[in-house]
Design an enzyme around this catalytic site. Structure first.
Site, PDB file in Angstrom:
ATOM      1  N   CYS A   7       0.861  -1.180   0.000  1.00  0.00           N
ATOM      2  CA  CYS A   7       0.000   0.000   0.000  1.00  0.00           C
ATOM      3  C   CYS A   7       0.900   1.234   0.000  1.00  0.00           C
ATOM      4  O   CYS A   7       2.093   1.128  -0.274  1.00  0.00           O
ATOM      5  CB  CYS A   7      -1.000  -0.006   1.156  1.00  0.00           C
ATOM      6  SG  CYS A   7      -0.305   0.204   2.800  1.00  0.00           S
ATOM      7  N   ASN A  10       2.377   1.599   4.230  1.00  0.00           N
ATOM      8  CA  ASN A  10       2.624   0.332   4.919  1.00  0.00           C
ATOM      9  C   ASN A  10       2.338   0.426   6.419  1.00  0.00           C
ATOM     10  O   ASN A  10       3.056  -0.125   7.238  1.00  0.00           O
ATOM     11  CB  ASN A  10       4.062  -0.145   4.647  1.00  0.00           C
ATOM     12  CG  ASN A  10       4.350  -1.565   5.110  1.00  0.00           C
ATOM     13  OD1 ASN A  10       5.447  -1.849   5.558  1.00  0.00           O
ATOM     14  ND2 ASN A  10       3.391  -2.466   5.005  1.00  0.00           N
ATOM     15  N   CYS A  12      -1.420   0.701   7.318  1.00  0.00           N
ATOM     16  CA  CYS A  12      -2.849   0.380   7.466  1.00  0.00           C
ATOM     17  C   CYS A  12      -3.238  -0.866   6.672  1.00  0.00           C
ATOM     18  O   CYS A  12      -3.379  -1.946   7.234  1.00  0.00           O
ATOM     19  CB  CYS A  12      -3.728   1.560   7.022  1.00  0.00           C
ATOM     20  SG  CYS A  12      -3.551   3.061   8.009  1.00  0.00           S
ATOM     21  N   ARG A  13      -3.409  -0.709   5.366  1.00  0.00           N
ATOM     22  CA  ARG A  13      -3.947  -1.791   4.542  1.00  0.00           C
ATOM     23  C   ARG A  13      -3.007  -2.976   4.383  1.00  0.00           C
ATOM     24  O   ARG A  13      -3.398  -4.124   4.621  1.00  0.00           O
ATOM     25  CB  ARG A  13      -4.343  -1.252   3.161  1.00  0.00           C
ATOM     26  CG  ARG A  13      -5.450  -0.230   3.218  1.00  0.00           C
ATOM     27  CD  ARG A  13      -5.666   0.439   1.875  1.00  0.00           C
ATOM     28  NE  ARG A  13      -4.531   1.311   1.565  1.00  0.00           N
ATOM     29  CZ  ARG A  13      -4.388   1.986   0.428  1.00  0.00           C
ATOM     30  NH1 ARG A  13      -5.304   1.871  -0.522  1.00  0.00           N
ATOM     31  NH2 ARG A  13      -3.348   2.759   0.233  1.00  0.00           N
ATOM     32  N   SER A  14      -1.787  -2.730   3.956  1.00  0.00           N
ATOM     33  CA  SER A  14      -0.896  -3.871   3.698  1.00  0.00           C
ATOM     34  C   SER A  14      -0.496  -4.625   4.971  1.00  0.00           C
ATOM     35  O   SER A  14      -0.394  -5.850   4.923  1.00  0.00           O
ATOM     36  CB  SER A  14       0.323  -3.466   2.857  1.00  0.00           C
ATOM     37  OG  SER A  14       1.046  -2.428   3.440  1.00  0.00           O
ATOM     38  N   ASP A 120      -8.362   3.480   1.510  1.00  0.00           N
ATOM     39  CA  ASP A 120      -7.391   3.762   2.565  1.00  0.00           C
ATOM     40  C   ASP A 120      -8.140   4.272   3.793  1.00  0.00           C
ATOM     41  O   ASP A 120      -8.746   5.342   3.745  1.00  0.00           O
ATOM     42  CB  ASP A 120      -6.389   4.808   2.086  1.00  0.00           C
ATOM     43  CG  ASP A 120      -5.212   4.975   3.032  1.00  0.00           C
ATOM     44  OD1 ASP A 120      -5.293   4.503   4.184  1.00  0.00           O
ATOM     45  OD2 ASP A 120      -4.220   5.586   2.612  1.00  0.00           O
TER      46      ASP A 120
END
Length: 149
Positions: A7, A10, A12-14, A120
């Site tokens: 993401c 690096n 939150c999402r990933s 995000d």
């Protein structure tokens, strides 16, 4: 099999995708995450991401943010990008077609080719993090089905 989730920062999402994916694949699989920017390098995931994962009995608190590296294109078999901007940034770093073939949008695994972006949640609240977790969980299930036959 080596899988990289990517993401922007690096945090939150990933990291969530990495944590979720690790619960779904055999222990001999390598799952990691990275960002396209180094702004948060060395930091742990966002506290809201850590709490959301913990609510699902997944511990991502020890992960540390890192930017994607040149070596990742050689090391990883699959590189999943969370949104179009991240995908375009990652694909621009690939040096050949073999490396480009490893890269895809995360949500394309669910057959979503029109708006295949994981939103995000950084500017959102806990509800947004939970919604992203659910989306990532479904995507990780689809990835597992594709790579483990």
């Amino acid at each position: 099999m080596k899988i990289l989730m990517v993401c922007l920062g690096n945090i939150c999402r990933s990291p969530l995708a990495e944590g979720i994916m690790k619960t779904k694949v055999p222990e001999n699989f390598v799952v990691d995450s990275a960002g396209t920017i180094s702004l948060h390098e060395g930091e742990h995931p966002d506290k809201r991401a850590v709490k959301t994962a913990a609510n699902h009995h997944i511990d991502i608190s020890k992960q540390k943010s890192r930017p994607i590296r040149r070596a990742d294109f050689e090391t990883f078999d699959k590189i999943y990008c969370m949104d179009i901007d991240v995908f375009e940034d990652v694909i621009s770093k690939a040096k050949n077609e073999e490396e480009r073939q490893k890269i895809s949008l995360f949500l394309e695994t669910l057959g979503n080719h029109e708006n295949a972006e994981v939103p995000d949640p950084y500017w959102g609240d806990m509800k947004d993090f939970e919604e992203v977790f659910q989306l990532l969980d479904k995507g990780c299930d689809a990835i597992k089905k594709q790579i483990i036959t």
